[in-house]
Write a protein that holds these residues in place. Structure first.
Motif, PDB file in Angstrom:
ATOM      1  N   TYR A 149      -8.437  -5.055   0.245  1.00  0.00           N
ATOM      2  CA  TYR A 149      -7.309  -4.601  -0.565  1.00  0.00           C
ATOM      3  C   TYR A 149      -7.459  -5.101  -2.001  1.00  0.00           C
ATOM      4  O   TYR A 149      -7.939  -6.208  -2.233  1.00  0.00           O
ATOM      5  CB  TYR A 149      -5.988  -5.131   0.017  1.00  0.00           C
ATOM      6  N   SER A 173      -6.435   0.346  -0.376  1.00  0.00           N
ATOM      7  CA  SER A 173      -7.359  -0.205   0.609  1.00  0.00           C
ATOM      8  C   SER A 173      -8.743   0.386   0.377  1.00  0.00           C
ATOM      9  O   SER A 173      -8.884   1.502  -0.133  1.00  0.00           O
ATOM     10  CB  SER A 173      -6.885   0.083   2.032  1.00  0.00           C
ATOM     11  N   GLN A 233       0.832  -1.206   0.000  1.00  0.00           N
ATOM     12  CA  GLN A 233       0.000   0.000   0.000  1.00  0.00           C
ATOM     13  C   GLN A 233       0.870   1.261   0.000  1.00  0.00           C
ATOM     14  O   GLN A 233       0.609   2.199  -0.747  1.00  0.00           O
ATOM     15  CB  GLN A 233      -0.926  -0.013   1.215  1.00  0.00           C
TER      16      GLN A 233
END
Length: 137
Positions: free
Chosen positions: A76, A66, A59
């Motif tokens: 995700y 997300s 991320q």
């Protein structure tokens, strides 16, 4: 296939490791967003903290994004190739209220938000809820 996975990791400045390769492989195969508990089920013997750190690394390096879809669990999904996770890159997500799957609607951008000048945009999360095509049959 392994070379494609490694190239994808390296394109986002993520050092390939066995766990990162495996997690990215699973994420690549997903048709819907996946939660950490769902990912844990696919890796029964993996350390939960390692999986969580892997997702956070992905991320941070904008390989995945997300989604807080209101289901109570963060999910995700892979980012598009050129995504920088900026407001211009954001797309709508669809939560099926029947099967609880979350879909990225990559072709539907999040509408532009015109905030008052004294406000600064941090993030945008747009979730549309309804019944997906699989459940509608």
């Amino acid at each position: 296939m392994k070379k494609d996975i490694d190239n994808k990791l390296q394109s986002r400045n993520i050092k390939p490791t066995a766990m990162r390769e495996l997690v990215l492989q699973v994420l690549t195969e997903q048709k819907t967003a996946i939660s950490l508990p769902e990912l844990e089920q696919k890796f029964e013997k993996a350390d939960k903290a390692t999986l969580y750190r892997t997702l956070k690394t992905f991320q941070k390096n904008k390989l995945i994004h997300s989604i807080e879809d209101g289901s109570g669990s963060v999910k995700y999904a892979l980012c598009q190739e050129a995504c920088e996770c900026q407001p211009d890159d954001l797309h709508v997500h669809f939560l099926c209220t029947n099967c609880n799957q979350t879909f990225c609607l990559n072709d539907i951008p999040v509408p532009t938000i015109n905030l008052p000048s004294s406000f600064s945009l941090g993030s945008v999360n747009m979730v549309v809820k309804g019944v997906c095509s699989n459940c509608d049959k």
